[in-house]
Motif scaffolding. Structure first.
Motif, short mmCIF file in Angstrom:
data_model
loop_
_atom_site.label_atom_id
_atom_site.label_comp_id
_atom_site.label_asym_id
_atom_site.label_seq_id
_atom_site.Cartn_x
_atom_site.Cartn_y
_atom_site.Cartn_z
N GLY A 29 0.70 -1.15 -0.19
CA GLY A 29 0.10 0.05 0.24
C GLY A 29 0.90 1.10 -0.07
N VAL A 30 0.54 2.23 0.65
CA VAL A 30 1.22 3.60 0.82
C VAL A 30 2.66 3.40 1.47
CG1 VAL A 30 1.19 5.78 1.92
CG2 VAL A 30 -1.00 4.79 1.01
N ARG A 31 2.79 2.24 2.35
CA ARG A 31 4.17 1.99 2.59
C ARG A 31 5.28 1.56 1.53
NH1 ARG A 31 1.18 -1.25 6.66
NH2 ARG A 31 1.45 -3.13 5.30
N GLY A 32 4.67 1.57 0.43
CA GLY A 32 5.41 1.19 -0.90
C GLY A 32 6.15 2.53 -1.24
N PHE A 33 5.59 3.63 -0.81
CA PHE A 33 6.46 4.69 -1.11
C PHE A 33 7.88 4.87 -0.82
CE2 PHE A 33 2.63 8.07 -1.66
CZ PHE A 33 2.23 7.27 -2.45
N ALA A 34 8.42 3.84 0.23
CA ALA A 34 9.75 3.72 0.54
C ALA A 34 10.37 3.17 -0.48
CB ALA A 34 9.71 2.82 1.77
N HIS A 35 9.95 2.55 -1.46
CA HIS A 35 10.51 2.19 -2.70
C HIS A 35 11.09 3.33 -3.45
CE1 HIS A 35 9.25 -1.88 -2.19
NE2 HIS A 35 7.93 -1.90 -2.53
N LEU A 36 10.49 4.52 -3.32
CA LEU A 36 10.74 5.46 -4.23
C LEU A 36 12.01 6.10 -3.39
CD1 LEU A 36 7.32 7.09 -4.74
CD2 LEU A 36 8.78 6.06 -6.42
N GLY A 37 12.13 6.11 -2.05
CA GLY A 37 13.08 6.69 -1.40
C GLY A 37 14.54 5.77 -1.94
N LEU A 38 14.34 4.43 -1.91
CA LEU A 38 15.47 3.66 -2.49
C LEU A 38 15.83 3.94 -3.86
CD1 LEU A 38 17.31 1.12 -2.57
CD2 LEU A 38 15.30 -0.27 -3.16
N LEU A 39 14.96 4.11 -4.52
CA LEU A 39 15.17 4.55 -6.08
C LEU A 39 15.84 5.68 -6.37
CD1 LEU A 39 11.80 3.29 -7.88
CD2 LEU A 39 14.18 2.36 -8.11
N GLN A 40 15.55 6.74 -5.53
CA GLN A 40 16.00 7.93 -5.37
C GLN A 40 17.93 7.88 -4.87
OE1 GLN A 40 14.58 11.20 -5.93
NE2 GLN A 40 16.93 11.69 -5.98
N ALA A 41 17.82 7.15 -3.93
CA ALA A 41 19.43 7.01 -3.71
C ALA A 41 20.12 6.19 -4.77
CB ALA A 41 19.39 5.88 -2.34
N LEU A 42 19.54 5.14 -5.44
CA LEU A 42 20.19 4.62 -6.37
C LEU A 42 20.55 5.66 -7.59
CD1 LEU A 42 18.16 1.19 -6.79
CD2 LEU A 42 20.46 1.69 -5.64
N ASP A 43 19.37 6.36 -7.99
CA ASP A 43 19.71 7.30 -8.98
C ASP A 43 20.87 8.30 -8.88
OD1 ASP A 43 17.66 6.72 -10.70
OD2 ASP A 43 16.22 8.53 -10.45
#
Length: 272
Positions: A29-43
């Motif tokens: 659910g909304v907890r999946g927004f944490a994936h965006l934090g990981l992707l930001q770091a990878l970028d």
């Protein structure tokens, strides 16, 4: 702390690497927004996944990212689109709410509705309700696959694809590493459904929390069994947040980002 300020925590890890990196994104659910934090770091570290396997929330984020959108922009898209307005309430249907807002968002942000037009290879996992099995999509209509993967039973109506009826992929596979194991050199997994152990009695829990917790307790063993096959497994501590906790989207993003930063050295070793 906003997303821009968070960038001060990161520094490039590596810019040139040969390994094919696979990224597994769980539901939540909304907890999946944490994936965006990981992707930001990878970028920020110059690391682009070779392939992404996502389910439910991970499918939504994986699709938008694979289509070329930046994590901060995806965060803004999703915060601005609420799926729980009364105008989306369904009467006499097999779900309380329609998935049409998500479908419209995907069609707007990914106009060419096909897996083959993505910049990153993508696999989407959904549950075939009629045949009681997990199904992985990698071709055909991208938007239909994503909303099928994200259709939490009862909350959202099931999605028809071909001659099947599909619901949330997390029911049978909330950590779909399988599509990536044979095509990637290294696997990074992000799981957003950490289950808190309560040490004191709890008086008031709430129906939504009971459903959420029981569901993830039921599938936890399969998730952690597969996590052992990841070269790096990240599990942000998100148990204070519910599946639908949109008001805390920025906090969840921040937690995901900071969780990734903790693994910077491990990630550098993984890629060299």
């Amino acid at each position: 702390m906003d997303a821009t300020a968070l960038r001060t925590y990161a520094a490039p890890v590596i810019s040139n690497y040969m390994a094919k990196i696979g990224l597994v994104l769980s539901g939540g659910g909304v907890r999946g927004f944490a994936h965006l934090g990981l992707l930001q770091a990878l970028d920020e570290w110059g690391i682009k996944p070779y392939a992404i396997s996502g389910v439910s929330a991970g499918a939504i984020i994986g699709a938008l990212y694979a289509a070329g959108h930046k994590p901060e922009k995806i965060l803004a898209f999703l915060k601005a689109n609420s799926y729980f307005r009364w105008s989306n309430f369904l009467w006499n249907k097999d779900g309380f709410f329609s998935m049409s807002p998500l479908l419209e968002l995907l069609q707007e942000q990914i106009p060419r509705d096909s897996f083959k037009n993505l910049s990153t290879r993508l696999f989407i996992t959904a549950t075939d309700y009629t045949r009681n099995k997990s199904v992985t999509f990698e071709k055909g209509s991208l938007s239909r696959a994503v909303i099928a993967s994200s259709s939490v039973p009862v909350i959202f109506e099931p999605v028809e694809i071909g001659n099947g009826l599909f619901v949330d992929g997390g029911l049978l596979n909330n950590f779909p590493i399988e599509p990536l194991e044979s095509i990637c050199d290294k696997l990074i997994g992000c799981h957003t459904n950490n289950i808190q152990t309560w040490t004191e009695p709890v008086n008031r829990i709430g129906k939504a929390h009971i459903i959420d917790r029981c569901f993830h307790m039921a599938i936890a063993n399969t998730v952690y069994g597969k996590a052992k096959h990841c070269d790096l497994f990240i599990e942000p501590l998100l148990h204070p947040f519910s599946l639908f906790d949109v008001k805390n989207a920025d906090k969840i993003y921040e937690i995901g980002y900071k969780s990734a930063i903790k693994y910077k050295n491990q990630l550098g070793k993984l890629l060299t």
